[in-house]
Design an enzyme around this catalytic site. Structure first.
Site, mmCIF file in Angstrom:
data_model
loop_
_atom_site.group_PDB
_atom_site.id
_atom_site.type_symbol
_atom_site.label_atom_id
_atom_site.label_comp_id
_atom_site.label_asym_id
_atom_site.label_seq_id
_atom_site.Cartn_x
_atom_site.Cartn_y
_atom_site.Cartn_z
ATOM 1 N N TYR A 169 48.125 32.552 46.970
ATOM 2 C CA TYR A 169 47.188 32.990 45.931
ATOM 3 C C TYR A 169 46.211 33.954 46.597
ATOM 4 O O TYR A 169 45.363 33.541 47.383
ATOM 5 C CB TYR A 169 46.475 31.766 45.364
ATOM 6 C CG TYR A 169 45.542 31.990 44.195
ATOM 7 C CD1 TYR A 169 45.349 33.241 43.607
ATOM 8 C CD2 TYR A 169 44.847 30.910 43.657
ATOM 9 C CE1 TYR A 169 44.495 33.402 42.535
ATOM 10 C CE2 TYR A 169 43.980 31.061 42.573
ATOM 11 C CZ TYR A 169 43.809 32.309 42.021
ATOM 12 O OH TYR A 169 42.956 32.471 40.957
ATOM 13 N N ILE A 187 50.084 35.521 35.518
ATOM 14 C CA ILE A 187 49.292 34.296 35.378
ATOM 15 C C ILE A 187 47.979 34.749 34.765
ATOM 16 O O ILE A 187 47.002 35.021 35.461
ATOM 17 C CB ILE A 187 49.131 33.581 36.730
ATOM 18 C CG1 ILE A 187 50.512 33.225 37.292
ATOM 19 C CG2 ILE A 187 48.281 32.333 36.589
ATOM 20 C CD1 ILE A 187 50.482 32.442 38.595
ATOM 21 N N LYS A 218 50.698 34.623 43.680
ATOM 22 C CA LYS A 218 49.891 35.133 42.582
ATOM 23 C C LYS A 218 48.890 36.088 43.203
ATOM 24 O O LYS A 218 48.049 35.686 44.013
ATOM 25 C CB LYS A 218 49.138 34.014 41.855
ATOM 26 C CG LYS A 218 48.214 34.559 40.760
ATOM 27 C CD LYS A 218 47.235 33.534 40.234
ATOM 28 C CE LYS A 218 46.303 34.191 39.204
ATOM 29 N NZ LYS A 218 45.211 33.297 38.771
#
Length: 313
Positions: free
Chosen positions: A141, A213, A169
């Site tokens: 992330y 996302i 992400k």
């Protein structure tokens, strides 16, 4: 509990859901159930809990574990559940991952530890060490605005070789960095490349990324699923007006007030106006007052009219 298998790569729209609260340290389970059904009703491809939108850093460990248990129980294997385990203490990340595995989550997600600034070698070593000890696959992330560390594309390339690290992400908002990342991973077809900022989702999916996302999918999940599908099919006539609606949401719901948390305040306020959850944030963040709520209500009605969506406000 029922568990959805994790596709490799994971494709589509995976909303980073908010954490509904009844009070500072009390999970709103009824609100969570409403939110999950609302989002799944929009055809999303997964759910991500305990990320930035989920206020992870402000929640007690008890509420974090409770959020994992309640979400997995309600989703009941209908889509993969991804659990954020970001922490400054590695043992806490591992314990939360163990709860996620026990409850039927499909994967975990970790941003960089956000107190000491690590260099790229230290960060790479940290992720490798973390992944070695996890019971579930790990998504990286990249969230430099909150962690003070940007995960370099070359570091991601190295980490993609780890058998338990399956995707990333990227919430940097840096389009050039994302394209370099995409290029670095061109020989890793099973490694999921997902973008956080919804303003970029259409562009990066057109160029071969796997999905988004996107926080706005808490509010209008079908819009973001339609956007993703139009991008995958390269249907520009359909894609362009959908992208304009996403920009309308971003422009009008995420920029009210003068807080750096205006995005999160806007999403929770809008969801409360839609009757899904309460307008309560975990401290130190504060919810919008009446003045801001009035502005959000007006913008929400305009967006719903544009989408021809009938939701009470």
């Amino acid at each position: 509990m029922k568990k959805a298998e994790l596709p490799q790569p994971l494709r589509g729209i995976i909303p980073p859901i908010i954490t509904p609260l009844l009070a500072r340290d009390t999970l709103d389970k009824a609100g969570l159930a409403k939110l999950v059904e609302h989002i799944l009703g929009g055809g999303v491809h997964g759910i991500f809990i305990l990320g930035t939108t989920g206020e992870l850093s402000s929640l007690s460990y008890r509420v974090r574990h409770e959020m994992v248990e309640s979400t997995c129980e309600w989703v009941a294997g209908r889509v993969p559940v991804l659990v954020g385990i970001t922490d400054t203490a590695l043992p806490e990340s591992i314990q939360l991952a163990q709860t996620a595995e026990k409850c039927g989550a499909a994967a975990v997600v970790a941003a960089a530890p956000y107190y000491f600034s690590l260099n790229q070698a230290e960060l790479t070593s940290y992720y490798q060490h973390l992944a070695d000890q996890l019971p579930l696959p790990l998504f990286l992330y990249n969230m430099p605005s909150h962690t003070k560390i940007s995960l370099a594309p070359k570091s991601v390339k190295i980490l993609a070789q780890h058998p338990h690290i399956v995707g990333i992400k990227d919430s940097s908002g840096n389009g050039v960095n994302f394209q370099l990342l995409h290029y670095q991973l061109k020989d890793e077809p099973d490694f999921s490349l997902l973008v956080g900022p919804e303003e970029l989702t259409a562009e990066v999916v057109l160029l071969g990324a796997h999905g988004g996302i996107n926080g706005g999918a808490n509010l209008f999940p079908r819009l973001y699923v339609d956007l993703y599908e139009a991008a995958v099919n390269r249907d520009l006539d359909r894609l362009l007006p959908l992208h304009q609606r996403v920009l309308q949401i971003s422009t009008h719901l995420y920029s009210v007030g003068n807080s750096q948390a205006s995005y999160l305040q806007g999403v929770k306020c809008a969801l409360s106006l839609m009757g899904i959850c309460r307008n309560i944030l975990a401290e130190p963040l504060q919810p919008f007052g009446e003045k801001e709520q009035k502005i959000i209500r007006q913008h929400l009605q305009e967006i719903q009219a544009a989408l021809n969506t009938k939701v009470p406000v």
